[in-house]
Design an enzyme around this catalytic site. Structure first.
Site, PDB file in Angstrom:
ATOM      1  N   LEU A   9       0.893  -1.020   0.148  1.00  0.00           N
ATOM      2  CA  LEU A   9      -0.052   0.147  -0.294  1.00  0.00           C
ATOM      3  C   LEU A   9       0.806   1.113   0.025  1.00  0.00           C
ATOM      4  CD1 LEU A   9      -2.556  -0.966   2.635  1.00  0.00           C
ATOM      5  CD2 LEU A   9      -2.593  -1.715   0.116  1.00  0.00           C
ATOM      6  N   ALA A  11      -0.263   4.474  -1.570  1.00  0.00           N
ATOM      7  CA  ALA A  11      -1.243   5.579  -2.291  1.00  0.00           C
ATOM      8  C   ALA A  11      -1.372   6.734  -1.499  1.00  0.00           C
ATOM      9  CB  ALA A  11      -2.438   5.046  -2.708  1.00  0.00           C
ATOM     10  N   ARG A  16       1.638  13.764   7.256  1.00  0.00           N
ATOM     11  CA  ARG A  16       2.301  14.204   7.984  1.00  0.00           C
ATOM     12  C   ARG A  16       3.968  14.425   7.929  1.00  0.00           C
ATOM     13  NH1 ARG A  16       0.195   8.913  11.434  1.00  0.00           N
ATOM     14  NH2 ARG A  16      -0.193   8.417   9.467  1.00  0.00           N
ATOM     15  N   LYS A  23       5.496  10.211  -0.015  1.00  0.00           N
ATOM     16  CA  LYS A  23       5.987   9.657   1.217  1.00  0.00           C
ATOM     17  C   LYS A  23       6.946   8.480   0.970  1.00  0.00           C
ATOM     18  CE  LYS A  23       3.840   7.268   4.552  1.00  0.00           C
ATOM     19  NZ  LYS A  23       3.201   7.601   6.013  1.00  0.00           N
ATOM     20  N   GLY A  80      -8.695   5.189   2.233  1.00  0.00           N
ATOM     21  CA  GLY A  80      -8.334   4.206   3.513  1.00  0.00           C
ATOM     22  C   GLY A  80      -7.561   3.139   3.072  1.00  0.00           C
ATOM     23  N   TYR A 390      35.654  25.995 -22.495  1.00  0.00           N
ATOM     24  CA  TYR A 390      34.085  26.625 -22.984  1.00  0.00           C
ATOM     25  C   TYR A 390      34.184  27.870 -23.738  1.00  0.00           C
ATOM     26  CZ  TYR A 390      29.106  27.000 -22.157  1.00  0.00           C
ATOM     27  OH  TYR A 390      27.843  27.550 -22.462  1.00  0.00           O
ATOM     28  N   SER A 408      53.456  27.170 -13.981  1.00  0.00           N
ATOM     29  CA  SER A 408      52.426  27.690 -13.174  1.00  0.00           C
ATOM     30  C   SER A 408      51.543  28.953 -13.711  1.00  0.00           C
ATOM     31  CB  SER A 408      52.995  28.283 -11.995  1.00  0.00           C
ATOM     32  OG  SER A 408      53.650  27.241 -11.243  1.00  0.00           O
ATOM     33  N   ARG A 443      54.212  34.527 -22.888  1.00  0.00           N
ATOM     34  CA  ARG A 443      54.018  35.676 -22.130  1.00  0.00           C
ATOM     35  C   ARG A 443      55.073  36.906 -22.699  1.00  0.00           C
ATOM     36  NH1 ARG A 443      57.091  32.180 -18.071  1.00  0.00           N
ATOM     37  NH2 ARG A 443      59.468  32.891 -18.539  1.00  0.00           N
TER      38      ARG A 443
HETATM   39  C1  UD1 Z   1      -1.541   1.863   9.719  1.00  0.00           C
HETATM   40  C2  UD1 Z   1      -2.771   1.102  10.362  1.00  0.00           C
HETATM   41  C3  UD1 Z   1      -2.385   1.076  11.861  1.00  0.00           C
HETATM   42  C4  UD1 Z   1      -1.017   0.284  12.110  1.00  0.00           C
HETATM   43  C5  UD1 Z   1      -0.069   1.108  11.147  1.00  0.00           C
HETATM   44  C6  UD1 Z   1       1.379   0.396  11.145  1.00  0.00           C
HETATM   45  C7  UD1 Z   1      -4.981   1.409   9.266  1.00  0.00           C
HETATM   46  C8  UD1 Z   1      -6.034   2.223   9.134  1.00  0.00           C
HETATM   47  N1  UD1 Z   1      -4.043   1.637  10.136  1.00  0.00           N
HETATM   48  O1  UD1 Z   1      -1.557   3.280  10.338  1.00  0.00           O
HETATM   49  O2  UD1 Z   1      -3.333   0.179  12.513  1.00  0.00           O
HETATM   50  O3  UD1 Z   1      -0.701   0.228  13.228  1.00  0.00           O
HETATM   51  O4  UD1 Z   1      -0.539   1.370   9.815  1.00  0.00           O
HETATM   52  O5  UD1 Z   1       2.223   1.202  10.540  1.00  0.00           O
HETATM   53  O6  UD1 Z   1      -4.331   0.974   8.324  1.00  0.00           O
HETATM   54  N2  UD1 Z   1      -2.558   3.926   1.833  1.00  0.00           N
HETATM   55  C9  UD1 Z   1      -3.300   3.856   0.894  1.00  0.00           C
HETATM   56  N3  UD1 Z   1      -4.363   4.231   0.467  1.00  0.00           N
HETATM   57  C10 UD1 Z   1      -4.971   5.000   1.468  1.00  0.00           C
HETATM   58  C11 UD1 Z   1      -4.626   5.192   2.672  1.00  0.00           C
HETATM   59  C12 UD1 Z   1      -3.010   4.715   3.008  1.00  0.00           C
HETATM   60  O7  UD1 Z   1      -2.376   3.251  -0.008  1.00  0.00           O
HETATM   61  O8  UD1 Z   1      -6.166   5.235   1.066  1.00  0.00           O
HETATM   62  C13 UD1 Z   1      -1.088   3.649   2.339  1.00  0.00           C
HETATM   63  C14 UD1 Z   1      -0.191   4.620   2.661  1.00  0.00           C
HETATM   64  O9  UD1 Z   1       0.472   5.117   1.554  1.00  0.00           O
HETATM   65  C15 UD1 Z   1       0.846   4.176   3.470  1.00  0.00           C
HETATM   66  C16 UD1 Z   1      -0.138   2.867   4.224  1.00  0.00           C
HETATM   67  O10 UD1 Z   1      -1.064   2.661   3.333  1.00  0.00           O
HETATM   68  O11 UD1 Z   1       1.844   3.422   2.999  1.00  0.00           O
HETATM   69  C17 UD1 Z   1      -0.519   2.866   5.683  1.00  0.00           C
HETATM   70  O12 UD1 Z   1      -1.279   4.246   5.962  1.00  0.00           O
HETATM   71  P1  UD1 Z   1      -0.945   5.248   7.031  1.00  0.00           P
HETATM   72  O13 UD1 Z   1      -1.877   6.363   6.709  1.00  0.00           O
HETATM   73  O14 UD1 Z   1       0.405   5.541   7.094  1.00  0.00           O
HETATM   74  O15 UD1 Z   1      -1.423   4.259   8.238  1.00  0.00           O
HETATM   75  P2  UD1 Z   1      -0.770   4.420   9.718  1.00  0.00           P
HETATM   76  O16 UD1 Z   1      -1.788   5.763  10.254  1.00  0.00           O
HETATM   77  O17 UD1 Z   1       0.230   4.505   9.813  1.00  0.00           O
HETATM   78 CA    CA Z   2       2.147   4.506   8.510  1.00  0.00          CA
END
Ligand code: UD1
Ligand code: CA
Length: 462
Positions: A9, A11, A16, A23, A80, A390, A408, A443
């Protein structure tokens, strides 16, 4: 054994991080976070890999040109982690094996942990296996909920957790393993009724518990492995941690690091035995340093190849160049791309070399610019020599033969060639080729006006 598919994942925007860069492209040990995750996965030899991208997806694809284009899955809107996983599962069609889902921002998970998890999952016949860890300070992570018997009953995100749930120190690492069919059913059942209004992937644990499915967990003990990168502070912690691991590895292999805390070695760099590296040194990219080298300190090397017994004195910047055995460079020297220094060359202080080859034993000891030049062996470049390469439109080459003495403060206006064994008088501007064995001087002749000073002083003091 069932076949394995992997979903990463990646996306999310990474809000933060407060960054224009997605990221998972932020570098760790010189490589994007996502590259680390992909590496760990490759070791599992999966049948299929899908990486879910959305925010900054073009940039991410461009950063991985070797990736199979079919591996990218677009999550058009970041609804999500559960929704992201669903996009990938849909893209996998009727894949029947186990699916391992990982967060793209947990870069140091080892292949060993992942294969341990896979073994536990398959031998236990689980419907779902979660990666978990227990932390002194669990803040930021989803908490693992367990029933009286110790069985996992769900995962609650920190923002949605009650006071009591926040006190739970067992966390969700962000590692999920389930048969594809089970995952399809679990993802279809998710809703977004939570604090963030998102589809949470960890909610598949609650679904599994409600279905009375077999839920297993695998504990990840090493904080390096389970930590995610959500902000710059966590990225810095990861960098330090990774760097400490890399430094330890090179020390075990016989490299002296005078100050490991200020030594930065990228994951792909290689160093030979008995090399001694001083403080504030950076060995970046695919830098290769031979055995028995001395790097005095404040060195910034990017994609550099140093043979054995090279001495880099204090404060040098080297970029994409080849340096043969016995060469010494610096202090305060700059070697730019395309530079090749043959054996026993000496490049001294305030010398810049670019796109040039310098023959065996040749010296340029002070204050020179050598650009687009082919320099022969055992020649000496006097202090303040400049190749004028150049003309405002194009770069031109300078050729200097073997055993040449360049006086030199000479300027060599390219294109120009100096034959073997030639001498160039100090302060010359060389615009024409110099024949082998000749003395070239350009020179103006020196004149003396006898007694001029006394007359001058007398005029001024009137
Ligand atoms: C997530 C978990 C949390 C866990 C933690 C571990 C969820 C809701 N929570 O939280 O339980 O303890 O990881 O590190 O999953 N992403 C997508 N699409 C989206 C949202 C996120 O691809 O719509 C990807 C982000 O790019 C990232 C990963 O999912 O690489 C995790 O997302 P992030 O927002 O970092 O979740 P955490 O708050 O860290
Ligand atoms: Ca995370």
């Amino acid at each position: 054994m069932r076949g394995l598919g992997i979903i990463i994942l990646a996306a999310g925007q990474g809000k933060r991080m407060r960054s224009a860069v997605p990221k998972v492209l932020h570098p760790l040990g010189g490589r994007p976070l996502l590259a680390h995750v992909l590496d760990a996965c490759t070791g599992l030899d999966p049948e299929a890999v899908r990486v879910v991208v959305g925010h900054g997806d073009e940039r991410i694809r461009e950063a991985f040109p070797a990736m199979d284009p079919g591996a990218w899955v677009l999550q058009p809107q970041q609804l999500g982690t559960g929704h992201a996983a669903r996009c990938a599962v849909d893209a996998l069609g009727d894949f029947r094996g186990d699916l391992l889902i990982l967060n793209g921002d947990v870069p140091l998970l080892s292949c060993r942990s992942l294969s341990g998890m896979l073994a536990a999952h398959q031998s236990g016949g689980h419907d779902l296996t979660l990666g978990v860890a227990t932390l002194p300070d669990p803040s930021g992570y989803g908490r693992i909920l367990r029933g009286r018997g110790g069985d996992i009953t769900g995962v609650v995100e920190e923002r949605d957790a009650s006071e009591a749930q926040r006190a739970i120190r067992e966390i969700n690492v962000g590692l999920y393993l389930a048969p594809a069919d089970f995952l399809r059913a679990a993802l279809a059942a998710l809703d977004n009724r939570n604090h963030q209004g998102e589809y949470y992937l960890p909610d598949i644990a609650g679904f599994a518990a409600r279905m009375e499915a077999r839920i297993g967990s695998m504990t990840v003990d090493d904080p390096r492995e389970f930590r995610g990168v959500n902000n710059r502070e966590e990225l810095a912690w990861m960098e330090k941690t990774l760097q400490a691991d890399i430094n330890r590895k090179w020390m075990e292999r016989g490299v002296t690091l005078k100050d490991p805390d200020s030594t930065y070695i990228d994951a792909e760099a290689v160093i030979g035995e008995d090399t001694v590296i001083g403080p504030n040194s950076h060995l970046l990219g695919r830098t290769v340093v031979g055995a028995g080298c001395r790097i005095d300190g404040s060195a910034y090397l990017t994609d550099v190849r140093l043979a054995d017994a090279v001495h880099l004195r204090f404060s040098v910047v080297l970029d994409d160049c080849d340096v043969e055995e016995g060469v010494s460079i610096g202090p305060f020297a700059h070697l730019r791309p395309g530079t090749v220094l043959k054996r026993d060359v000496h490049i001294g202080n305030f010398v810049e070399v670019k796109n040039s080859s310098v023959g065996e034993g040749t010296k340029a000891s002070h204050l020179s610019y050598i650009g687009d030049t082919d320099l022969g062996r055992e020649s000496n470049i006097g202090a303040g020599t400049i190749t004028c390469n150049y003309d405002g439109f194009a770069k031109h080459r300078t050729t200097i033969g073997d055993r040449v003495q360049v006086g030199s403060d000479t300027q060599l206006v390219a294109p120009v060639a100096v034959g073997d064994d030639a001498y160039i008088g100090a302060g010359s501007t060389i615009t024409k080729d110099v024949p082998a064995g000749a003395l070239a001087v350009s020179r103006t002749p020196q004149q003396h006006m006898e007694g001029w000073v006394a007359g001058f002083r007398a005029r001024k003091s009137k």
